[in-house]
Design an enzyme around this catalytic site. Structure first.
Site, PDB file in Angstrom:
ATOM      1  N   GLU A 153      32.489  51.193  32.051  1.00  0.00           N
ATOM      2  CA  GLU A 153      31.396  51.611  32.950  1.00  0.00           C
ATOM      3  C   GLU A 153      30.287  52.358  32.214  1.00  0.00           C
ATOM      4  O   GLU A 153      29.850  53.422  32.648  1.00  0.00           O
ATOM      5  CB  GLU A 153      31.946  52.486  34.087  1.00  0.00           C
ATOM      6  CG  GLU A 153      32.985  51.769  34.924  1.00  0.00           C
ATOM      7  CD  GLU A 153      33.574  52.645  36.031  1.00  0.00           C
ATOM      8  OE1 GLU A 153      33.339  53.858  36.050  1.00  0.00           O
ATOM      9  OE2 GLU A 153      34.276  52.079  36.894  1.00  0.00           O
ATOM     10  N   ASN A 213      34.693  47.061  29.629  1.00  0.00           N
ATOM     11  CA  ASN A 213      35.070  46.873  31.028  1.00  0.00           C
ATOM     12  C   ASN A 213      33.958  47.439  31.909  1.00  0.00           C
ATOM     13  O   ASN A 213      33.435  48.511  31.623  1.00  0.00           O
ATOM     14  CB  ASN A 213      36.379  47.649  31.268  1.00  0.00           C
ATOM     15  CG  ASN A 213      37.044  47.330  32.577  1.00  0.00           C
ATOM     16  OD1 ASN A 213      37.153  46.176  32.956  1.00  0.00           O
ATOM     17  ND2 ASN A 213      37.522  48.362  33.264  1.00  0.00           N
ATOM     18  N   HIS A 258      36.080  45.316  42.119  1.00  0.00           N
ATOM     19  CA  HIS A 258      36.474  46.078  43.316  1.00  0.00           C
ATOM     20  C   HIS A 258      35.587  45.576  44.449  1.00  0.00           C
ATOM     21  O   HIS A 258      34.378  45.857  44.479  1.00  0.00           O
ATOM     22  CB  HIS A 258      36.244  47.578  43.089  1.00  0.00           C
ATOM     23  CG  HIS A 258      37.154  48.152  42.056  1.00  0.00           C
ATOM     24  ND1 HIS A 258      38.513  48.283  42.246  1.00  0.00           N
ATOM     25  CD2 HIS A 258      36.913  48.625  40.808  1.00  0.00           C
ATOM     26  CE1 HIS A 258      39.066  48.819  41.166  1.00  0.00           C
ATOM     27  NE2 HIS A 258      38.104  49.026  40.275  1.00  0.00           N
ATOM     28  N   GLU A 288      40.326  44.712  37.519  1.00  0.00           N
ATOM     29  CA  GLU A 288      40.684  45.743  38.514  1.00  0.00           C
ATOM     30  C   GLU A 288      40.484  45.206  39.924  1.00  0.00           C
ATOM     31  O   GLU A 288      39.883  45.871  40.773  1.00  0.00           O
ATOM     32  CB  GLU A 288      39.825  47.002  38.314  1.00  0.00           C
ATOM     33  CG  GLU A 288      39.916  47.604  36.933  1.00  0.00           C
ATOM     34  CD  GLU A 288      39.181  48.935  36.780  1.00  0.00           C
ATOM     35  OE1 GLU A 288      38.825  49.561  37.796  1.00  0.00           O
ATOM     36  OE2 GLU A 288      38.965  49.334  35.622  1.00  0.00           O
ATOM     37  N   ASP A 290      40.526  44.382  43.632  1.00  0.00           N
ATOM     38  CA  ASP A 290      41.053  44.686  44.963  1.00  0.00           C
ATOM     39  C   ASP A 290      39.969  44.293  45.951  1.00  0.00           C
ATOM     40  O   ASP A 290      38.787  44.229  45.603  1.00  0.00           O
ATOM     41  CB  ASP A 290      41.518  46.145  45.146  1.00  0.00           C
ATOM     42  CG  ASP A 290      40.587  47.196  44.599  1.00  0.00           C
ATOM     43  OD1 ASP A 290      39.354  46.976  44.629  1.00  0.00           O
ATOM     44  OD2 ASP A 290      41.078  48.258  44.173  1.00  0.00           O
TER      45      ASP A 290
HETATM   46  C1  XIL Z   1      40.885  55.180  39.453  1.00  0.00           C
HETATM   47  C2  XIL Z   1      42.359  55.332  39.799  1.00  0.00           C
HETATM   48  O1  XIL Z   1      42.774  54.226  40.540  1.00  0.00           O
HETATM   49  C3  XIL Z   1      42.562  56.605  40.593  1.00  0.00           C
HETATM   50  O2  XIL Z   1      43.951  56.845  40.791  1.00  0.00           O
HETATM   51  C4  XIL Z   1      41.941  57.793  39.868  1.00  0.00           C
HETATM   52  O3  XIL Z   1      42.064  58.955  40.664  1.00  0.00           O
HETATM   53  C5  XIL Z   1      40.481  57.524  39.563  1.00  0.00           C
HETATM   54  O4  XIL Z   1      40.378  56.327  38.816  1.00  0.00           O
HETATM   55  N1  XIL Z   1      37.204  52.070  37.719  1.00  0.00           N
HETATM   56  C6  XIL Z   1      38.107  52.284  36.713  1.00  0.00           C
HETATM   57  C7  XIL Z   1      39.436  52.881  36.995  1.00  0.00           C
HETATM   58  O5  XIL Z   1      37.848  51.861  35.567  1.00  0.00           O
HETATM   59  O6  XIL Z   1      39.936  53.634  35.938  1.00  0.00           O
HETATM   60  C8  XIL Z   1      39.400  53.703  38.265  1.00  0.00           C
HETATM   61  O7  XIL Z   1      40.738  54.084  38.559  1.00  0.00           O
HETATM   62  C9  XIL Z   1      38.783  52.917  39.389  1.00  0.00           C
HETATM   63  C10 XIL Z   1      37.370  52.522  39.064  1.00  0.00           C
END
Ligand code: XIL
Length: 370
Positions: A153, A213, A258, A288, A290
């Site tokens: 990010e 990422n 996401h 990641e 969802d």
């Molecule tokens: C999130 C985790 O899922 C949580 O448990 C934590 O509190 C915060 O981070 N992008 C990312 C991940 O790269 O590392 C993040 O994970 C979600 C967003």
């Protein structure tokens, strides 16, 4: 060798790879650990849950890649300067090794989940801090991690933009409370520590594939920001291309994905990104995934969710020479960051709170031949 033996050997040589290919494509849905799919399904995991029977059974049965959801972040691995702690991450890596799973490491350079001591460093002190951290962490797991999210990010977010100009890299010039503040760059064009992070990681484990990422690698998730996100995805691409051309050891792009059931992403944009990164010789991992659902969760919404997961699986399957990992951000809805971070949202994953496969899992397993 008699002529027909030679002929038979030749036929065998020609047929064997063809048989292997058709095998790979004919995996049965839901087949326990016998997947012939080339795109590997993965999940982010938390160490305490591994002790729960249903959780670990689900992981073992359906997933081939594990990613520590939090336990390789700085606040866990180096909570105090020079004081490394691998308790949680070792547990995950041992579980993976015992069960022949691959591990994606997450994450080496990120502006979040950093201990206060890192944030208090001056910019010029950070290179040594970063080098020691990456050497130690990547070195600790050398040979056990197939891919690392080296940078995460790093591109500015639309939400956090404070109107001070074009988006670029998150940096120290922003107000610390701004979502676009990061200790790792001096200004929106300074990618020197990011490049160093790749070099340090490569030196510490030359066989690990190194990824950048991002949540803006394509983007369509927040449809109202589509115009900006397009720009952000181009900024990311331009950096990655520049690094690749300069010989920086970057091997892949992680697309976070996401998503929200109500706002399907722009699949063309995702596909275009897959193609253009593939053309640079990079791998793409969906890292990641969802697809959150606004409560109440209904059958119709679960079907919409399955369609989105299915489209992503189709893209991965269609470009399986580029997209090699399909990782969801959690194993089941029982443990997910979604309800904690998105008010009134839930149910973003492939398995429900009782570890039953949801329509989304059935859909992707058919498409990917899991
Ligand atoms: C999130 C985790 O899922 C949580 O448990 C934590 O509190 C915060 O981070 N992008 C990312 C991940 O790269 O590392 C993040 O994970 C979600 C967003």
């Amino acid at each position: 060798m008699p002529l027909n033996r030679i002929r038979m050997s030749l036929i065998f040589l020609i047929l064997t790879p063809l048989l292997a290919i058709s095998f790979r494509c004919s995996g049965k849905p839901g087949n326990e650990n016998s997947s012939k799919a080339t795109v590997m399904l993965g999940a982010s995991v938390g160490p305490p849950y591994l002790d729960e029977q249903e959780y670990s059974d689900t992981l073992k049965k359906y997933f081939r890649i594990l990613v520590p959801e939090n336990h390789m972040k700085w606040e866990f691995t180096e909570p105090a300067e020079g004081g490394f702690d691998f308790t949680g991450s070792d547990k995950i890596v041992s579980f993976a090794q015992l069960n022949s799973k691959a591990v994606r490491g997450h994450v080496l350079l990120w502006h979040m989940q950093l201990p206060a001591w890192v944030k208090s460093k001056t910019y010029s002190e950070l290179e040594a801090v970063l080098q020691n951290h990456i050497n130690t962490v990547v070195g600790h797991f050398r040979g056990k991690i197939s891919a690392w999210d080296v940078a995460n990010e790093v591109i500015t977010s639309q939400e956090g933009d404070d109107g001070s100009g074009m988006p670029g890299l998150r940096h120290r010039g922003k107000a610390p409370e701004n979502a676009d503040y990061s200790v790792w760059a001096e200004d929106s064009t300074d990618d020197s520590l990011i490049i160093k992070a790749f070099e340090f990681a490569h030196a510490a484990d030359p066989d690990a594939k190194l990824f950048i990422n991002d949540n803006n690698a394509y983007d369509g998730s927040e449809i109202v920001y589509a115009g900006w996100n397009k720009k952000q995805s181009d900024i990311l691409y331009d950096h990655v291309k520049k690094w690749k051309d300069a010989g920086v050891p970057v091997h892949g792009i992680g697309m976070q994905l996401h998503l929200d059931e109500e706002f399907p992403p722009d699949y063309t944009m995702i596909e275009n990104d897959i193609i253009r990164y593939g053309a640079l010789g990079l791998e793409v991992h969906f890292t990641e995934i969802d697809v959150r659902i606004k409560e109440p969760v209904t059958e119709e919404k679960l079907q919409n969710q399955a369609v989105i997961y299915g489209k992503l699986a189709e893209l991965a399957g269609k470009h399986s020479h580029i997209v090699t990992a399909f990782v969801t951000w959690g194993v089941s809805d029982k443990y997910s960051w979604i309800p904690l971070f998105f008010t009134s949202y839930d149910s973003g994953l492939l398995f429900d709170k009782n570890y039953n496969a949801k329509p989304a899992y059935i859909r992707i397993s058919e498409i990917l031949g899991l």
